[in-house]
Motif scaffolding. Sequence first.
Motif, PDB file in Angstrom:
ATOM      1  N   LEU A   1     -51.315 -19.783  -1.906  1.00  0.00           N
ATOM      2  CA  LEU A   1     -50.354 -19.314  -0.908  1.00  0.00           C
ATOM      3  C   LEU A   1     -50.706 -17.914  -0.408  1.00  0.00           C
ATOM      4  N   LEU A   2     -51.182 -17.070  -1.307  1.00  0.00           N
ATOM      5  CA  LEU A   2     -51.585 -15.724  -0.912  1.00  0.00           C
ATOM      6  C   LEU A   2     -52.789 -15.773   0.032  1.00  0.00           C
ATOM      7  N   ALA A   3     -53.725 -16.682  -0.223  1.00  0.00           N
ATOM      8  CA  ALA A   3     -54.890 -16.835   0.661  1.00  0.00           C
ATOM      9  C   ALA A   3     -54.464 -17.292   2.047  1.00  0.00           C
ATOM     10  N   VAL A   4     -53.529 -18.240   2.119  1.00  0.00           N
ATOM     11  CA  VAL A   4     -53.025 -18.711   3.408  1.00  0.00           C
ATOM     12  C   VAL A   4     -52.317 -17.574   4.143  1.00  0.00           C
ATOM     13  N   THR A   5     -51.554 -16.788   3.396  1.00  0.00           N
ATOM     14  CA  THR A   5     -50.873 -15.640   3.997  1.00  0.00           C
ATOM     15  C   THR A   5     -51.883 -14.676   4.612  1.00  0.00           C
ATOM     16  N   GLY A   6     -52.955 -14.391   3.875  1.00  0.00           N
ATOM     17  CA  GLY A   6     -53.980 -13.491   4.381  1.00  0.00           C
ATOM     18  C   GLY A   6     -54.684 -14.034   5.608  1.00  0.00           C
ATOM     19  N   SER A   7     -54.938 -15.338   5.620  1.00  0.00           N
ATOM     20  CA  SER A   7     -55.624 -15.938   6.769  1.00  0.00           C
ATOM     21  C   SER A   7     -54.784 -15.857   8.035  1.00  0.00           C
ATOM     22  N   ALA A   8     -53.456 -15.809   7.871  1.00  0.00           N
ATOM     23  CA  ALA A   8     -52.575 -15.705   9.034  1.00  0.00           C
ATOM     24  C   ALA A   8     -52.788 -14.396   9.783  1.00  0.00           C
ATOM     25  N   VAL A   9     -53.244 -13.358   9.083  1.00  0.00           N
ATOM     26  CA  VAL A   9     -53.549 -12.082   9.747  1.00  0.00           C
ATOM     27  C   VAL A   9     -54.713 -12.264  10.720  1.00  0.00           C
ATOM     28  N   PHE A  10     -55.743 -13.010  10.308  1.00  0.00           N
ATOM     29  CA  PHE A  10     -56.870 -13.283  11.191  1.00  0.00           C
ATOM     30  C   PHE A  10     -56.428 -14.137  12.385  1.00  0.00           C
ATOM     31  N   TRP A  11     -55.553 -15.089  12.135  1.00  0.00           N
ATOM     32  CA  TRP A  11     -55.028 -15.943  13.210  1.00  0.00           C
ATOM     33  C   TRP A  11     -54.247 -15.107  14.217  1.00  0.00           C
ATOM     34  N   LEU A  12     -53.415 -14.210  13.695  1.00  0.00           N
ATOM     35  CA  LEU A  12     -52.623 -13.343  14.571  1.00  0.00           C
ATOM     36  C   LEU A  12     -53.535 -12.494  15.458  1.00  0.00           C
ATOM     37  N   ALA A  13     -54.535 -11.848  14.833  1.00  0.00           N
ATOM     38  CA  ALA A  13     -55.419 -10.954  15.579  1.00  0.00           C
ATOM     39  C   ALA A  13     -56.224 -11.708  16.635  1.00  0.00           C
TER      40      ALA A  13
ATOM     41  N   PHE B   1     -64.252 -27.025   4.585  1.00  0.00           N
ATOM     42  CA  PHE B   1     -64.220 -27.713   3.299  1.00  0.00           C
ATOM     43  C   PHE B   1     -65.381 -27.376   2.370  1.00  0.00           C
ATOM     44  N   PRO B   2     -66.600 -27.107   2.878  1.00  0.00           N
ATOM     45  CA  PRO B   2     -67.628 -26.631   1.945  1.00  0.00           C
ATOM     46  C   PRO B   2     -67.213 -25.371   1.195  1.00  0.00           C
ATOM     47  N   LEU B   3     -66.460 -24.494   1.869  1.00  0.00           N
ATOM     48  CA  LEU B   3     -65.984 -23.281   1.199  1.00  0.00           C
ATOM     49  C   LEU B   3     -64.779 -23.573   0.304  1.00  0.00           C
ATOM     50  N   VAL B   4     -63.833 -24.379   0.793  1.00  0.00           N
ATOM     51  CA  VAL B   4     -62.651 -24.714  -0.011  1.00  0.00           C
ATOM     52  C   VAL B   4     -63.050 -25.473  -1.272  1.00  0.00           C
ATOM     53  N   ASP B   5     -63.987 -26.412  -1.144  1.00  0.00           N
ATOM     54  CA  ASP B   5     -64.354 -27.284  -2.267  1.00  0.00           C
ATOM     55  C   ASP B   5     -65.144 -26.580  -3.365  1.00  0.00           C
ATOM     56  N   THR B   6     -65.509 -25.309  -3.156  1.00  0.00           N
ATOM     57  CA  THR B   6     -66.140 -24.565  -4.245  1.00  0.00           C
ATOM     58  C   THR B   6     -65.157 -24.307  -5.389  1.00  0.00           C
ATOM     59  N   GLY B   7     -63.867 -24.363  -5.071  1.00  0.00           N
ATOM     60  CA  GLY B   7     -62.863 -24.091  -6.091  1.00  0.00           C
ATOM     61  C   GLY B   7     -62.680 -22.613  -6.384  1.00  0.00           C
ATOM     62  N   GLN B   8     -63.315 -21.765  -5.593  1.00  0.00           N
ATOM     63  CA  GLN B   8     -63.168 -20.313  -5.751  1.00  0.00           C
ATOM     64  C   GLN B   8     -62.189 -19.803  -4.702  1.00  0.00           C
ATOM     65  N   ILE B   9     -61.165 -19.117  -5.145  1.00  0.00           N
ATOM     66  CA  ILE B   9     -60.093 -18.715  -4.244  1.00  0.00           C
ATOM     67  C   ILE B   9     -60.603 -17.768  -3.147  1.00  0.00           C
ATOM     68  N   GLU B  10     -61.610 -16.941  -3.469  1.00  0.00           N
ATOM     69  CA  GLU B  10     -62.152 -16.025  -2.458  1.00  0.00           C
ATOM     70  C   GLU B  10     -62.831 -16.809  -1.329  1.00  0.00           C
ATOM     71  N   LEU B  11     -63.563 -17.877  -1.679  1.00  0.00           N
ATOM     72  CA  LEU B  11     -64.247 -18.668  -0.663  1.00  0.00           C
ATOM     73  C   LEU B  11     -63.263 -19.560   0.093  1.00  0.00           C
ATOM     74  N   LEU B  12     -62.199 -20.012  -0.575  1.00  0.00           N
ATOM     75  CA  LEU B  12     -61.138 -20.736   0.135  1.00  0.00           C
ATOM     76  C   LEU B  12     -60.528 -19.834   1.203  1.00  0.00           C
ATOM     77  N   PHE B  13     -60.264 -18.585   0.819  1.00  0.00           N
ATOM     78  CA  PHE B  13     -59.721 -17.616   1.782  1.00  0.00           C
ATOM     79  C   PHE B  13     -60.681 -17.411   2.949  1.00  0.00           C
ATOM     80  N   ALA B  14     -61.980 -17.320   2.653  1.00  0.00           N
ATOM     81  CA  ALA B  14     -62.979 -17.146   3.709  1.00  0.00           C
ATOM     82  C   ALA B  14     -62.984 -18.353   4.644  1.00  0.00           C
ATOM     83  N   GLY B  15     -62.902 -19.562   4.081  1.00  0.00           N
ATOM     84  CA  GLY B  15     -62.930 -20.778   4.890  1.00  0.00           C
ATOM     85  C   GLY B  15     -61.765 -20.876   5.857  1.00  0.00           C
ATOM     86  N   ILE B  16     -60.553 -20.636   5.367  1.00  0.00           N
ATOM     87  CA  ILE B  16     -59.394 -20.773   6.246  1.00  0.00           C
ATOM     88  C   ILE B  16     -59.285 -19.585   7.206  1.00  0.00           C
ATOM     89  N   SER B  17     -59.872 -18.447   6.852  1.00  0.00           N
ATOM     90  CA  SER B  17     -59.861 -17.291   7.755  1.00  0.00           C
ATOM     91  C   SER B  17     -60.838 -17.499   8.910  1.00  0.00           C
TER      92      SER B  17
END
Length: 460
Positions: free
Chosen positions: A292-304, A337-353
């Motif tokens: 949820l925190l990663a999704v919250t952070g990605s919303a900042v990139f979406w906003l900008a 999904f290549p980034l999300v499927d790594t299972g690493q929260i930092e890369l999931l954040f990068a993927g959705i951002s």
Amino acid sequence: MSDSTLEEPGTTAPADLRTDRRRVVFATVVGTTVEWYDFFIYAQAAGLVFASLFFAPAGPAVATLLSFLTVGISFLFRPLGALLAGHFGDKYGRRVVLVLTLVLMGVATTLVGLLPTYAAIGVTAPVLLILLRVLQGVSAGGEWGGAALMAVEHAPTDRRGLFGASPQIGVPIGLLLASGTMTLMAIVAPGDAFLEWGWRVPFLLSFVLILVGHYVRRRVEESPVFLEVADRKVRTRTPVVALFRRHAPLVIIAALVFAGNNAVGYMTTGGYIQNYASDPAGPLALERSSVLLAVTGSAVFWLASTWTAGWVSDRLGRRRTYVLGWLLQLAGVFALFPLVDTGQIELLFAGISILAIGLGFTYGQQSAYYAELFPASIRFSGVSISYALGAILGGAFAPTIATALVQSTHTTWSVALYLAGMTVIGLAATLLLRDRTGIPLGPDHEAEQAVSPVYGLSKR
């Protein structure tokens, strides 16, 4: 205030006009934020808790599908909200519709937070949940068109994209607030406490937000274009009938433009990524609060990127900005999904951002783009119905489709291909329409506006 009275590029508007415009921008941002906070809170909860609280007897896999279906069902009622809002917005004004949709959304959301679960009242619980989601759908169907037109029709000609981005950024801000509030409650009330009561708090907070949004929107002046239409007595008796009689192909193509953005966006706004990444029985089983925190952070990139796209479209034109956006979105789809499927929260954040940047560039200019496509007398109906149909074709069942694809193919590449296909559809629809950046919006130019922007069509 007609098109002719707007200041020329490079000149300065009178102080009272600048103040009015700032108030409009603030009101559209605040109101849209509150509306979409409410809408996204439901989608977040659908991905996290509704399956077990309202659909558990169906079994885990089916319960998840049913939970996401309730997200999609509301989209089927968006056209009803769009029809009602378009009809009354074109006849009686933008502002009254905006106030009514805000109140309806807030009441429905607050009541979801008070609902007993299946364990308490049986099948009545999911039935009531669905009914309240339907009310949210009706409200969302009428909300966006009014907010978009209030912003764009108040704007100077050379800054419509920037002004029109104000209701657009309300969507990522709503996601940021929804994800942030859910994240906070996942930390404050972890585990069973979140299932028991923690998820309810964000829904109940909607009541406070709705009071703020209602106050702000009541202080905004009516759209100057609508006031001109009313003064000249050129309002259409049945705007929806006139819309489909004269501009049906345009409505469908405009809807497909939004569908290309909406299907991809609902990977996060519809709760799919949250469910996929945090499901304890899933392949990743990441901590809920971290996702949820990663999704919250990605919303900042979406906003900008959304705000930037509105600004860029005033310089490059709406069509060119969209083409750039579709290319960025396609790159984000294949990186996701290549980034999300790594299972690493930092890369999931990068993927959705990364995905969020493309989403912003296929969304920020939409208010101005839609407003410039339709004649003044039926504009509210045109933008609202196109938006609602695009939502059905795009995001309505995107989380359900993604869940079904992974269950049947056992790979997220199937979802990536589905999202890529929707992106290409959005690009193709964009290329079918002429760029109308800067076209006069007032009723004195109705004949010019009525010429179809669809290539190959020129009838009035």
